[in-house]
Design a protein around this motif. Structure first.
Motif, PDB file in Angstrom:
ATOM      1  N   UNK A 186       0.824  -1.208   0.000  1.00  0.00           N
ATOM      2  CA  UNK A 186       0.000   0.000   0.000  1.00  0.00           C
ATOM      3  C   UNK A 186       0.857   1.256   0.000  1.00  0.00           C
ATOM      4  N   UNK A 187       0.297   2.328  -0.520  1.00  0.00           N
ATOM      5  CA  UNK A 187       1.014   3.594  -0.486  1.00  0.00           C
ATOM      6  C   UNK A 187       0.996   4.116   0.950  1.00  0.00           C
ATOM      7  N   UNK A 188       2.024   4.873   1.332  1.00  0.00           N
ATOM      8  CA  UNK A 188       2.053   5.389   2.711  1.00  0.00           C
ATOM      9  C   UNK A 188       0.821   6.217   3.044  1.00  0.00           C
ATOM     10  N   UNK A 189       0.296   6.903   2.045  1.00  0.00           N
ATOM     11  CA  UNK A 189      -0.888   7.723   2.337  1.00  0.00           C
ATOM     12  C   UNK A 189      -2.122   6.847   2.558  1.00  0.00           C
ATOM     13  N   UNK A 190      -2.212   5.753   1.834  1.00  0.00           N
ATOM     14  CA  UNK A 190      -3.340   4.850   2.076  1.00  0.00           C
ATOM     15  C   UNK A 190      -3.238   4.262   3.484  1.00  0.00           C
ATOM     16  N   UNK A 191      -2.013   3.926   3.876  1.00  0.00           N
ATOM     17  CA  UNK A 191      -1.821   3.403   5.236  1.00  0.00           C
ATOM     18  C   UNK A 191      -2.235   4.460   6.260  1.00  0.00           C
ATOM     19  N   UNK A 192      -1.877   5.701   5.990  1.00  0.00           N
ATOM     20  CA  UNK A 192      -2.243   6.771   6.921  1.00  0.00           C
ATOM     21  C   UNK A 192      -3.765   6.889   7.057  1.00  0.00           C
ATOM     22  N   UNK A 193      -4.472   6.617   5.970  1.00  0.00           N
ATOM     23  CA  UNK A 193      -5.945   6.646   6.048  1.00  0.00           C
ATOM     24  C   UNK A 193      -6.463   5.442   6.829  1.00  0.00           C
ATOM     25  N   UNK A 194      -5.934   4.284   6.513  1.00  0.00           N
ATOM     26  CA  UNK A 194      -6.388   3.070   7.221  1.00  0.00           C
ATOM     27  C   UNK A 194      -6.248   3.225   8.725  1.00  0.00           C
ATOM     28  N   UNK A 195      -5.120   3.803   9.114  1.00  0.00           N
ATOM     29  CA  UNK A 195      -4.805   3.837  10.542  1.00  0.00           C
ATOM     30  C   UNK A 195      -5.260   5.141  11.193  1.00  0.00           C
ATOM     31  N   UNK A 196      -6.141   5.827  10.537  1.00  0.00           N
ATOM     32  CA  UNK A 196      -6.668   7.074  11.122  1.00  0.00           C
ATOM     33  C   UNK A 196      -7.399   6.746  12.434  1.00  0.00           C
ATOM     34  N   UNK A 197      -7.137   7.550  13.435  1.00  0.00           N
ATOM     35  CA  UNK A 197      -7.887   7.407  14.682  1.00  0.00           C
ATOM     36  C   UNK A 197      -8.747   8.651  14.850  1.00  0.00           C
ATOM     37  N   UNK A 198      -9.970   8.446  15.246  1.00  0.00           N
ATOM     38  CA  UNK A 198     -10.891   9.573  15.337  1.00  0.00           C
ATOM     39  C   UNK A 198     -11.896   9.329  16.453  1.00  0.00           C
ATOM     40  N   UNK A 199     -12.509  10.397  16.896  1.00  0.00           N
ATOM     41  CA  UNK A 199     -13.473  10.304  17.988  1.00  0.00           C
ATOM     42  C   UNK A 199     -14.819  10.894  17.593  1.00  0.00           C
ATOM     43  N   UNK A 200     -15.041  11.004  16.293  1.00  0.00           N
ATOM     44  CA  UNK A 200     -16.275  11.606  15.815  1.00  0.00           C
ATOM     45  C   UNK A 200     -16.139  13.088  15.575  1.00  0.00           C
ATOM     46  N   UNK A 201     -15.144  13.685  16.172  1.00  0.00           N
ATOM     47  CA  UNK A 201     -14.945  15.131  16.031  1.00  0.00           C
ATOM     48  C   UNK A 201     -13.582  15.419  15.395  1.00  0.00           C
TER      49      UNK A 201
END
Lengths: 1070, 285
Positions: free
Chosen positions: A358-373
């Protein structure tokens, strides 16, 4: 109104964990100003009556019936009409000497002030006690009163500091808010407090006020009966009626209440009797999560003689149990950017989804952490200067030079690098990144032969959205436990948008001790510290940047400590999974993919306020963060079925932009509301008018102008929320315009043809290969569905006339023909309104019944749009194997002239509103359109997977579901680096729940959970957790039957035409 | 960890990833006067900091560093032979481009004259500043030849397919040639093998797709063009090659079915028109 608050003798115990806020009426509830008002009214009217030589006098009954709870102007008008005194309206500027409604109203105010001065405000002791107790547990409080003296009274009673929002008669007038029983003033107070109506309690003593609470869809309406009108209050909508608020108790354990208020604000009960096989497996999975890895590493490395410390790196990999973790269906794994990660790669090579390429940017999307905000992309810590580690705030846009709103990319809170945390990255390391979906934690472990390991973890607090935490543990750099916690870095910053909104951020670095804890073995104190960073984000839609709030939140989080923050995170995610998890027992990779989809859906959508869910959520900047139909049709159902407050927040986003939608309808010469194809900050259409094609040519983008089906899609989403939750009061109250006003739009949008049928011309359906078509199947079917649901609501509740009045007041919309039948004027009586509403509803049904649906009885096929069957009869097999880019292969012109479609509009309609279509035609239409579908949209495979499963073609359905899962994990669009396809995730969930489990929530007002499972042999058991009408339900769907677990009685129908069973509470139906 | 710590906020250096051997093979067809291309060979060698060695494409034999191929042998055989070489191979055309006249190679000087033009001829080389003056030849890293015809290396063309390995290597090569003052153009052709399975069309989607394509090649100089085209890669590449170009093909030396498509196409071209352009075959592994 469902009563959920139990009675203890004469007292009621408020289930405050189900409430986020409370709004009180003033007169007669907080203070005994009612008696002062009554005295002032009596003085006023007795004078008016006697001065006209009339014998009648103003009585207590008159007070209760005609003026109590109403504004002064309405009270005067109401009583004078009864006694036959006809006066001009006058104006608010009239002095008390003028004989007008407003003049007399002013006179009443003077009488009241005299009484207030003489007698004083006299607060009720029981109310004061309740207010203070609610305030003490941190519940936000508000006051709504028709009185213009509200603030003066509260000040003089020394209560004003208890309230966060006060909407008094003065403000209501200046904002043009109608008085009770219209819920507008209560809704305004809830908006100011920032809580959802359905999570808010209204306390009222007047019938009009109680009714306003009910109409506003508030979670609980408490009636205060001090004058013997209990029945009327209950009839008006009060869920609880007490004679004094001193009879309302809070649960005894304050600590628990506070914990619940902060931990779980939402109304989700637990399954008391949890089925055993599942729990045991949960416990086993718990031991494999990355939190335990953290504890284990900390313990091992605290012991210099530990076996792991001495072992070579490959052995450490196994000793730490990483091989098992990576195979867990709760963990999504990728290599880091450093080192060879040979052990990991060997393991991943055996994975279904190999994440190595995977491209590093795709990995960055996969591993995004979020709390709804707040969403933080998951780039490795050392990669922060490569722009992979952006932060996005839901709904935080700026307007670019072309006038288009863009989701703002904020710098990462991980920049600059955390102090005292550094490590060597060489080529001989195992660099492992684990997305622990069970706990909402992104961890990283770097192991090498020569050095101590490095462990980092980060998370976005699901319990306390806006709080972001990063932990780095490096034994070589770590300090002794004796060292006191210290702060080495504190930074505050503000980002302003040119749209008036702002985000304040506070960041602090700390060296803190951490408590190690193993599952079931209690806690162990270590002599090592971790370096931690906490960031706090606060968003303000308008007004001053919330700097102070950000710093306060940061300090509060810091005072809770890292160990507690981790535990809170664990608990918050456990709570969400309890009512959302899906497992396919025979296919762990499929389970992981489904959980991956759900993890990101849960992460993306806020649980309160409004949620602007862009096409890529808050995981990336693509699609400008714009809100499309994706969110309403694909994302919302999963949340409605697992966490209704998030679904409600998504609808709140639409509700707060109704005015823009009204204006859009008006500008196109229509009635009602027209939602924009792409929406952002204000709710106006922000669809770009042109774009660049694959050849670099500028081409017009017509979707903003022609893809109108979104208006019905929003209505469908609102109906979904009510269907899953069983809470129809939302649609009877504040949500009503989402159904009625959208229906009104379609009624004015259709044209009657010479054939006598209604048509909708010049639109684009979901199949965007064919633009500017007439009678698009999906658009027409959704419009018809919208009209029927609108008619249903209008016929039952049209006498309230709320939405109609808004149209008249705010836009003055009218039909372009000049035949103005637009709105209900304020002066019309309820009966007149009902009459008009009934007529309007009838006309909507007539239109819906007569809208062309393109059905060809000779073939049993619905035509995608008028003229589709005459296009070049290409099938997808003629050009390749789907999914494929048909537009690149055929070219735009030929594609438009062919029957190749991007996604099947007919299938989309079957997916959403099967009740509008013939069930028995599904197979034929599925076959017909599958042969023509390119799946050129990321939304298409999930929809087809669901329909194939519904049609019993489970093997094809599984293949299609795998394709849907691969869209993000395999980056099939090549754009995952710009963010994840949130709608695809929603489609995956719907394919499983509505397709494979066959749950059907399409019937209006259905009280029965209907399912019709089609389970592939390879799947073993499909386990689904969800909330049905507020009840936790666990379904175990096997190839040969279904087991149902529920916490309270549940009416269930398994397979069409089967009898309805009653599943027992606390047990299961097999 | 101890030792030479790298801060978490550090940036890795692309050049560290280039582990290609320090030689470059020069392959040329029978009848080709190798010296005719000496200027090009040197320009490429200097740019890539590699030492040239020869391959004579006359007959198939393998002798340590000297590999010979028969011109006109089936392309599969040639591919097979080339795949054995783990170093870059510069494949020369048979002859100078027809009507090429005077050619130039833009090279790098070490005397702070990055913008200077360096002209090579068959037997002599001429150096020229943009202002027309001759710089001090000792500042240049190229051996000279004199002659009347010079080859102008105007541009490096590199087809890229959006995979990590190709992109990262392309970025390294682009930067090396950029340092030598030679312009580079990356070309991504959307063909049956490279187009995304799901292609959502004009508007936001293509914007996002282009953004990812650019991000994939982050690290290339600002002036480097990243072009896209739709069609078959080999024909699109051929279409875009101009006199004075050097085509760089990045390959993983895999000659299996459906691999090395562009190279295969070029080698099997009956007219061999494409091979009128020199090709630098650059192994990825």
């Amino acid at each position: 109104m469902v009563r959920r608050h139990f009675s203890a003798g004469n007292n009621f115990v408020l289930a405050v964990d189900r409430l986020d806020a409370a709004i009180f009426d003033l007169d007669g509830v907080i203070t005994d100003t009612a008696s002062l008002h009554e005295a002032a009214w009596k003085k006023l009217f007795d004078y008016e009556l006697s001065s006209r030589g009339m014998e009648r006098r103003f009585t207590r009954e008159d007070y209760l019936q005609y003026v109590d709870g109403k504004s002064r102007r309405d009270g005067v008008k109401s009583f004078l009409a009864v006694v036959g005194i006809d006066l001009p309206e006058g104006s608010p500027e009239d002095s008390d000497t003028i004989e007008s409604i407003w003049g007399i109203a002013k006179r009443k105010d003077e009488y009241f002030l005299e009484e207030l001065k003489t007698v004083g405000p006299r607060p009720y002791p029981g109310t004061i006690r309740l207010l203070k107790r609610l305030h003490a547990i941190g519940m936000p409080l508000g006051v709504v009163s028709a009185s213009r003296n509200c603030k003066r009274i509260l000040s003089s009673a020394e209560l004003i500091n208890l309230f966060q929002a006060i909407v008094d008669g003065e403000e209501a007038l200046s904002m043009g808010l109608p008085g009770k029983p219209d819920p507008a003033t209560f809704l305004e107070a809830a908006r100011r407090i920032g809580r959802l109506p359905e999570r808010t309690m209204i306390v009222e003593d007047a019938i009009a006020g109680v009714r306003a609470g009910m109409l506003g869809g508030f979670g609980l309406v408490v009636g205060v009966d001090r004058v013997g009108q209990r029945d009327a209050l209950e009839k008006g909508g009060a869920g609880i009626v007490v004679s004094d608020l001193g009879l309302l108790d809070l649960p005894g354990n304050y600590k628990n209440i506070i914990k619940r208020l902060t931990r779980d604000r939402y109304n989700i009960p637990s399954i008391e009797d949890r089925p055993l096989p599942y729990s045991q497996r949960d416990a086993a999975e718990d031991s494999l999560n990355s939190m335990n890895i953290l504890w284990r590493i900390l313990e091992e490395y605290n012991n210099p003689d530990g076996t792991i410390v001495k072992a070579p790196v490959e052995q450490r990999f196994n000793l730490l149990g990483l091989d098992k973790i990576i195979q867990s269906a709760w963990v999504f794994t990728t290599p880091g950017t450093s080192g060879s990660s040979k052990c990991l790669e060997d393991l991943l090579a055996r994975h279904s989804f190999d994440t190595r390429q995977a491209s590093p940017r795709a990995v960055a999307s996969w591993l995004c952490i979020a709390d709804g905000v707040v969403g933080t992309r998951g780039a490795p810590e050392e990669d922060i200067y490569r722009a992979n580690t952006d932060v996005f705030i839901s709904g935080f846009y700026r307007r670019d030079e072309n006038g288009i709103d863009q989701l703002i990319e904020l710098p990462s809170w991980l920049v600059p690098s955390i102090s005292d945390t550094s490590f060597t990255v060489d080529r001989e390391v195992e660099d492992i990144r684990l997305l622990d979906m069970r706990n909402g934690l992104l961890t990283r472990l770097v192991l090498s032969d020569n050095d101590m390991p490095v462990f980092t973890a980060r998370f976005a607090s699901l319990m306390d959205p806006g709080i972001e935490v990063f932990i780095a543990w490096n034994p070589a750099m770590s300090q002794s436990h004796e060292a006191p916690p210290h702060s080495s870095y504190l930074d505050e910053s503000v980002t302003m948008s040119n749209l008036g909104s702002s985000v304040a951020r506070a960041v602090g670095d700390f060296t803190v001790p951490i408590e190690s804890q193993k599952s079931g073995t209690g806690s162990v104190n270590l002599s090592r510290d971790v370096t931690a960073r906490i960031a706090s984000y606060k968003y303000s839609h308008s007004g001053s940047p919330p700097n102070k709030e950000a710093v306060k939140a940061l300090l509060r989080a810091r005072s809770r400590g890292i160990t507690l923050l981790l535990k809170e995170q664990h608990n918050a995610w456990q709570d969400r999974w309890e009512h959302a998890d899906i497992e396919v027992s025979g296919d762990p990779d499929m389970t992981r993919s489904i959980r991956f989809a759900m993890f990101h859906l849960i992460s993306t959508v806020a649980s309160s306020g409004e949620a602007a869910v862009g096409a890529r959520g808050i995981s990336g900047p693509a699609y400008s963060g714009h809100v499309f139909w994706d969110s309403d049709v694909f994302v919302l159902p999963m949340l409605a079925a697992t966490h209704p407050p998030s679904a409600r927040a998504m609808l709140e986003y639409r509700l707060r932009r109704l005015d823009a939608a009204r204006e859009a309808a008006r500008q196109s010469g229509r009635l009602g509301v027209r939602f924009p194809w792409e929406s952002a900050h204000e709710g106006t259409d922000v669809t770009p008018q042109s774009g660049v094609d694959e050849h670099g040519n500028v081409v017009p983008i017509l979707t903003g102008k022609l893809e109108e089906h979104i208006t019905a899609d929003v209505a469908w989403a609102a109906w979904q929320l009510a269907s899953w939750t069983g809470r129809w009061q939302f649609l009877r109250g504040v949500g009503m315009p989402l159904i009625i006003e959208t229906a009104r739009y379609w009624a004015s949008r259709v044209e009657q043809g010479r054939d006598g049928h209604y048509h909708i011309s010049n639109v684009i359906g979901p199949d965007e290969y064919h633009e500017d078509v007439n009678d698009n199947f999906y658009t027409n079917i959704m419009a018809a569905w919208n009209l029927r649901r609108g008619a249903e609501l209008l016929a039952r509740f049209g006498h309230l006339g709320l939405s109609g009045r808004h149209v008249a007041n705010k836009t003055g919309a009218h039909k372009p023909s000049g035949n103005d039948s637009a709105a209900y004027p304020d002066s019309q009586s309820s009966r007149d309104m009902q009459g008009n509403a009934t007529e309007e509803a009838k006309s909507w049904i007539e239109i819906a019944d007569s809208l062309i649906d393109g059905y060809d009885p000779s073939t049993g096929i619905y035509e995608q749009f008028a003229g589709y069957n005459k296009l070049e009869p290409l099938t997808i097999a003629d050009i390749g194997d789907p999914p494929l880019a048909a537009d690149l292969i055929l070219g735009r012109e030929r594609l438009q002239a062919s029957q190749i479609i991007k996604q099947a509009d007919v299938m989309m309609a079957y997916f959403l509103v099967p009740e509008e279509l013939h069930d028995e035609l599904l197979q034929d239409n599925l076959d017909f359109y599958l042969r023509r579908t390119a799946h050129g949209s990321s939304l298409s495979p999930g929809v087809h997977a669901g329909l194939l499963a519904r049609a019993g073609r489970v093997d094809e359905a599984v293949d299609m579901l795998r394709l849907a899962c691969a869209i993000d994990i395999g980056d099939l669009t090549g754009t995952v680096g710009g963010g994840l396809h949130t709608a695809n995730f929603g489609a995956i969930w719907q394919a499983v729940v509505k397709g494979f489990a066959g749950i059907n929530v399409s019937r209006p007002n259905d009280k029965v959970l209907r399912l019709d499972p089609h389970i592939p042999d390879s799947w073993g058991t499909l386990t689904i957790n969800l909330l049905w009408h507020g009840k936790p339900v666990r379904l175990l769907c096997h190839t040969d039957g279904v087991e149902i677990f529920c916490s309270s009685p549940l009416r269930v129908q398994i397979s069409n035409n089967a009898p309805v069973h009653l599943a027992p509470p606390g047990g299961r139906l097999k | 960890m101890s030792g030479s710590d790298i801060n978490i906020g550090g940036i890795s250096d692309y050049s560290q990833d280039d582990q290609t051997a320090d030689i470059i093979y020069i392959a040329y067809p029978v009848g080709t006067d190798r010296m005719e291309w000496q200027d090009l060979i040197e320009a490429v060698s200097v740019s890539l900091s590699l030492h040239p060695r020869d391959i004579d494409i006359t007959h198939y034999a393998e002798q340590s560093s000297h590999l010979s191929l028969s011109h006109g042998t089936p392309s599969d055989d040639m591919l097979d032979a080339l795949s054995r070489l783990t170093c870059p191979v510069l494949i020369l055309p048979r002859s100078r481009l027809p009507g090429s006249g005077k050619h130039k190679i833009i090279g790098k000087s070490t005397g702070g004259m990055d913008e200077s033009l360096v002209e090579f001829g068959r037997r002599e080389q001429q150096y020229r500043h943009p202002d027309g003056t001759n710089p001090d030849s000792t500042n240049l890293e190229m051996s000279g030849h004199t002659g009347q015809t010079v080859h102008q290396l105007k541009r490096i063309v590199i087809p890229v397919d959006n995979t990590n390995i190709v992109s990262s290597k392309a970025v390294i090569i682009v930067n090396k040639f950029h340092s030598a003052g030679i312009a580079t153009s990356l070309l991504h052709v959307i063909d049956t093998h490279t187009r995304p399975k799901i292609w959502e069309g004009a508007g936001h989607y293509i914007e996002a797709w282009r953004e990812e394509l650019s991000a994939h090649h982050r690290g290339i100089p600002y002036s480097t063009k990243l072009d896209t085209a739709v069609g078959e890669t080999s024909s699109q590449v051929k279409k875009r090659l101009l006199s004075g170009d050097l085509l760089v093909i990045l390959w993983n030396r895999d000659t299996g079915h459906n691999r090395a498509r562009v190279l295969r196409e070029l080698l099997s071209d009956k007219d061999n028109a494409a091979l009128d352009i020199p090709v630098l075959l650059y192994p990825l592994r």
